[in-house]
Design a protein around this motif. Structure first.
Motif, short mmCIF file in Angstrom:
data_model
loop_
_atom_site.label_atom_id
_atom_site.label_comp_id
_atom_site.label_asym_id
_atom_site.label_seq_id
_atom_site.Cartn_x
_atom_site.Cartn_y
_atom_site.Cartn_z
N VAL A 20 0.83 -1.20 0.00
CA VAL A 20 0.00 0.00 0.00
C VAL A 20 0.88 1.26 0.00
N ALA A 21 2.19 1.07 -0.31
CA ALA A 21 3.11 2.18 -0.49
C ALA A 21 3.27 3.03 0.76
N LEU A 22 3.18 2.40 1.93
CA LEU A 22 3.47 3.15 3.15
C LEU A 22 4.91 2.93 3.58
N GLY A 23 5.53 1.84 3.10
CA GLY A 23 6.89 1.53 3.52
C GLY A 23 6.86 0.92 4.91
N HIS A 24 7.95 0.24 5.29
CA HIS A 24 7.91 -0.43 6.58
C HIS A 24 9.14 -0.12 7.41
N ARG A 67 -4.97 3.35 4.23
CA ARG A 67 -4.00 2.41 3.68
C ARG A 67 -3.56 1.41 4.72
N VAL A 68 -3.44 1.85 5.97
CA VAL A 68 -3.09 0.90 7.04
C VAL A 68 -4.19 -0.17 7.13
N ALA A 69 -5.45 0.28 7.05
CA ALA A 69 -6.56 -0.68 7.13
C ALA A 69 -6.50 -1.67 5.97
N LEU A 70 -6.19 -1.16 4.78
CA LEU A 70 -6.07 -2.05 3.62
C LEU A 70 -4.92 -3.04 3.83
N ALA A 71 -3.82 -2.53 4.38
CA ALA A 71 -2.68 -3.42 4.66
C ALA A 71 -3.09 -4.50 5.65
N GLY A 72 -3.93 -4.13 6.62
CA GLY A 72 -4.39 -5.10 7.61
C GLY A 72 -5.13 -6.26 6.97
N TYR A 77 -6.21 3.26 -6.69
CA TYR A 77 -6.50 2.41 -7.84
C TYR A 77 -5.22 1.89 -8.49
N ALA A 78 -4.17 2.69 -8.45
CA ALA A 78 -2.89 2.22 -8.99
C ALA A 78 -2.38 1.03 -8.17
N GLN A 79 -2.53 1.13 -6.84
CA GLN A 79 -2.08 0.02 -5.99
C GLN A 79 -2.90 -1.24 -6.24
N LEU A 80 -4.20 -1.05 -6.41
CA LEU A 80 -5.05 -2.22 -6.67
C LEU A 80 -4.65 -2.88 -7.98
N ARG A 81 -4.36 -2.04 -8.97
CA ARG A 81 -3.98 -2.58 -10.27
C ARG A 81 -2.69 -3.38 -10.16
N LEU A 94 -1.52 -4.84 -7.44
CA LEU A 94 -1.79 -6.08 -6.70
C LEU A 94 -2.36 -7.14 -7.61
N ARG A 95 -3.23 -6.70 -8.48
CA ARG A 95 -3.88 -7.65 -9.36
C ARG A 95 -2.87 -8.22 -10.36
N ARG A 96 -2.03 -7.33 -10.89
CA ARG A 96 -1.08 -7.76 -11.91
C ARG A 96 -0.01 -8.67 -11.31
N GLU A 97 0.52 -8.28 -10.14
CA GLU A 97 1.67 -9.00 -9.61
C GLU A 97 1.30 -10.22 -8.78
N HIS A 98 0.12 -10.19 -8.18
CA HIS A 98 -0.23 -11.31 -7.30
C HIS A 98 -1.48 -12.05 -7.76
N GLY A 99 -2.01 -11.62 -8.88
CA GLY A 99 -3.16 -12.34 -9.43
C GLY A 99 -4.38 -12.31 -8.55
N LEU A 100 -4.54 -11.25 -7.75
CA LEU A 100 -5.71 -11.16 -6.88
C LEU A 100 -7.00 -11.01 -7.70
N THR A 101 -8.03 -11.68 -7.25
CA THR A 101 -9.36 -11.41 -7.78
C THR A 101 -9.90 -10.20 -7.02
N LEU A 102 -10.40 -9.22 -7.76
CA LEU A 102 -10.88 -8.00 -7.09
C LEU A 102 -12.39 -7.87 -7.25
N VAL A 103 -13.05 -7.50 -6.18
CA VAL A 103 -14.46 -7.14 -6.26
C VAL A 103 -14.59 -5.74 -5.67
N LEU A 104 -15.01 -4.80 -6.48
CA LEU A 104 -15.16 -3.42 -6.02
C LEU A 104 -16.63 -3.09 -5.87
#
Lengths: 277, 293
Positions: free
Chosen positions: B133-137, B156-161, B188-192, B194-204
């Protein structure tokens, strides 16, 4: 998940019970408490009880309060009452009705248990006042919108303003509390769902995990409630609350014929039952 | 990881005076790796629908089968549902209100810890999720209180959770509500990614058709608890009247196309991007020749 919280929920309707002013219903509830309290000192006279419960049953029928609702919320109270009955019967002193025992248990003797007339009447009268007040307040909250209820309280408290009782503030506090119970319940439900989605488990699993789970609910719940309170106080302030002194009322207009009839006939009938039956 | 919904009906508070039918006879399928958008106005039943996808709600009628698991079946046990919730991550509306831990690290680690992972595995997952989620760790971020972050960062923290559970499917309920344009584009860039690199199925889930149109390849339009339209964006956008009937605003480009068609220009209804619409308009104008000017 939190469906069975024992909070009365207003069910909109147009029955005569809904049409009664909130303060009429409040006053009648107070009256029932008074008369039952008085009747409790009149051992083994059931006239007032029969009449009062008859009137409440009538109110439930006329107001179309769903019986399943009342039953679901009354179960716990009934269980608690039932648990208390044996102890009350065993330990109230007075004139003997019947003596049970003594029994021989494992070589020793147990008892005797003496049940007194006073014990029996105590159980009946206590049960009656609990049930009546509970039913009455259920009917009140289910047939009266929170706003009307708060206004009814304001109207009833207004005479006390002479003694510096902040009647309007009490009304506002009541209103806010009633108004936000469902909101907070809904928010909590949402939070439970969110944390369950993240693998939390509030009902099973090791104790440590469950305590962690509770923390994951309490913190955002409190935070949400405080944020809401802050927003609300700001909104109230912005709309000039308290500037003109006295708030006007939207629902609690003059008492109508129905109110006067209820306020006169019900106390009269119960008084009659109190003295004559 | 596919989601199949067959004739789903959901009634809240059944058999009470408050009974309310939120979903009626909804059938749809979301295939593995797809990005589906469920669109409808407030109260159309979209949040109710997605809460069936990880077993938070059980159907009143019909079936919901996620990854071969029948969510509503009597023999589906609590443990099955918990396993399902790990595979299907659900991010609720305004998720920043659901943070609770003292530090960002603890909050994101909540899910992995519930899974019973080793501390080092938890640490690795938190780092991965916060990177996603581009927050860095770095430690400065991990040790901060989530309440000290800005609204967008908290979301973004919640999404990371949710991501830290490593779900195969990610369901997001109104993920961009209340975000400014920049934060929205980043999300939306992050979601894209995630989908490309990890093959996530997305439901918006959204009420804004134009916003999700770019990302989604399947659209489902709900209104009054019923499925009104279903298909690829280019199939649905042409039907501006049906979109309006569902209480939604058609994407501006779709409206332009519809207006052009109403004026007699032969613009194909399946142009969904700015380029395609411009080209279609130009081609149609060329075709009309002189009388168009």
């Amino acid at each position: 998940m939190l469906d069975n919280l024992p909070v009365g929920i207003y069910i909109a309707g147009t029955s005569p019970i809904h049409e009664l002013r909130a303060r009429t219903k409040l006053l009648l509830l107070c009256w029932f408490a008074l008369i039952i309290f008085a009747a409790n000192h009149n051992d083994f006279h059931f006239g007032v009880y029969l009449l009062s419960f008859g009137l409440l049953a009538l109110a439930i029928l006329v107001g179309r309060v769903p019986f399943g609702y009342i039953w679901r919320r009354m179960r716990l109270l009934l269980v608690l009452l039932a648990l208390g009955i044996p102890f009350t019967l065993m330990f109230t002193p007075g004139d003997t009705w019947h003596t049970f025992g003594p029994w021989d248990v494992l070589g020793g003797s147990l008892g005797p248990v003496i049940v007194t007339y006073d014990g029996i009447w105590f159980v009946i009268s206590l049960g009656a006042i609990f049930l009546l007040l509970f039913l009455g307040s259920m009917i009140l909250t289910m047939t009266t919108s929170p706003v009307a209820l708060a206004e009814g309280i304001v109207v009833l408290l207004r005479p006390l303003r002479r003694f510096r009782v902040p009647a309007d503030e009490f009304g506002l506090m009541t209103l806010v509390a009633l108004r936000f119970i469902p909101v907070l319940v809904q928010e909590t439900e949402q939070l439970i769902k969110a944390q369950v989605s993240r693998g939390a488990n509030f009902t099973t699993g090791p104790v440590g995990a469950r305590i962690r789970g509770a923390g994951s609910l309490l913190v955002p719940m409190l935070q949400g409630a405080l944020r809401r309170a802050e927003d609300l106080s700001m909104a109230i302030e912005v709309r000039g609350y308290g500037v003109s002194g006295e708030a006007t009322l939207l629902h609690e207009g003059r008492l109508r014929l129905l109110d006067w009839l209820a306020l006169l006939l019900i106390p009269a009938a119960t008084l009659l039952a109190y003295f004559k039956l | 990881m596919s989601i199949h919904v067959e004739r789903l009906t959901h009634i809240y508070h059944p058999n009470t005076p408050r009974a309310r039918t939120a979903l009626r006879d909804v059938s749809l399928s979301i295939e593995d790796g797809a990005c589906a958008a469920i669109i409808g106005v407030t109260g159309s039943g979209k949040s109710t629908l997605v809460q069936h996808f990880n077993g938070l709600l059980r159907p009143t009628g019909g079936r919901v089968v996620v990854d071969g698991l029948d969510v509503g079946a009597r023999e589906t046990r609590g443990a099955d549902l918990q396993a399902l919730r790990q595979r299907v991550g659900l991010l609720f509306q305004f998720p920043e209100a659901q943070l609770f831990a003292a530090t960002v690290y603890d909050d994101v680690a909540f899910g992995p810890r519930q899974l019973g992972l080793s501390p080092s595995a938890v640490r690795a997952r938190v780092a991965w999720a916060l990177d996603a989620v581009a927050l860095g760790h770095d430690d400065a971020v991990l040790a901060r209180s989530p309440f000290a972050l800005s609204g967008g960062q908290r979301r973004r923290v919640a999404l990371a959770g949710v991501l830290a559970m490593r779900p195969r499917t990610l369901v997001l309920d109104e993920p961009s509500a209340g975000l400014d344009a920049e934060a929205r584009a980043e999300l939306y860039a992050q979601l894209r990614t995630l989908r490309r690199e990890h093959g996530l199925t997305l439901v918006l889930v959204s009420h804004d058709m134009s916003e999700v149109a770019e990302l989604a390849d399947q659209l489902f339009v709900l209104a009054d608890g019923e499925l009104r339209l279903a298909g690829a964006p280019h199939q649905i956008f042409g039907d501006t009247e049906a979109i309006i009937a569902a209480g939604l605003l058609p994407p501006p480009l779709a409206l332009v196309g519809a207006l052009a068609r109403a004026r007699g220009l032969a613009v194909a209804p399946d142009a969904t991007t700015l380029d395609a619409t411009t080209n279609a308009l130009l081609a149609a104008l060329e075709g009309r020749g002189d009388d168009a000017r």
